[in-house]
Design an enzyme around this catalytic site. Sequence first.
Site, PDB file in Angstrom:
ATOM      1  N   SER A 141      65.072  55.261  23.682  1.00  9.13           N
ATOM      2  CA  SER A 141      66.254  55.341  22.823  1.00  9.13           C
ATOM      3  C   SER A 141      66.976  56.657  23.051  1.00  9.13           C
ATOM      4  CB  SER A 141      65.854  55.235  21.348  1.00  9.13           C
ATOM      5  OG  SER A 141      66.982  55.451  20.501  1.00  9.13           O
ATOM      6  N   TYR A 155      60.821  57.838  14.081  1.00 10.19           N
ATOM      7  CA  TYR A 155      61.351  56.987  15.155  1.00 10.19           C
ATOM      8  C   TYR A 155      61.720  57.842  16.364  1.00 10.19           C
ATOM      9  CZ  TYR A 155      64.349  53.620  17.588  1.00 10.19           C
ATOM     10  OH  TYR A 155      64.922  52.797  18.541  1.00 10.19           O
TER      11      TYR A 155
END
Length: 248
Positions: A141, A155
Amino acid sequence: MMVVPTSSNEGLAGKVAVITGGAGGIGRKVAEALEARGAKVYLLDLNKPSGDHDSRPFLACDVSSFGSVSTAINLVVAVAGRVDIAVGCAGVVSGTGLLDLDDDENKLILDVNLLGFINLLRAVVPPMQKQGGGKVVALGSVASRIGGVKSGPVYVAAKAGVAGVVKWAAKTYGPDGILVNAVAPGPVLTSMWEGLNGGQLEEDATGYPLGRLGRPEDIAEPIAFLAGPESNWITGQTLDINGGSYFS
């Protein structure tokens, strides 16, 4: 030491691919992209694909459990004889801030996003070593590159960990002919992005030179490139796919 073949455009005919998170928005498009190049695709996910009655082989799989992942991979090898490509698309996202975190959420985010990819590696490396090589692609990501978009710190940490594991695995298993890479998408219009925006499929492309957020196809096609023979001299890399919003 296994020496990988020179890059080519011969496609993926005869190759066997597994995709964790294969029932999700990006996973399904990865399946289509690999199939278009000739691969046989197996979807691994907690739940079967919904909506269009996907006819691809499906295996129930919880990536947070090595036993579950190993069982699924062993079944694929038993049926198909090999596993040439493994794509780790399984993921969950969280926008919880540091001071609001709790242990259960921390564990879920790390177990699925980071340990889920490690479990996939643990399961596919032995058959890939035995057959003389393979390709592994992780879903990272842009959050790990810039400190988050709307996502929270756990995350970000999980996806940064994925990038580190990719480098470690590429170094460790390159001599076995196993190439390991990742892609780092920016925001993509999927249910995960919707969940970070209060249930709205919001497209605010401010700061994106290409004028829009990503679609699953924008991520799937580069993954297929990294899974294919065109990328036979690329390993240990994270490819940024973000509409020009971040340049490494």
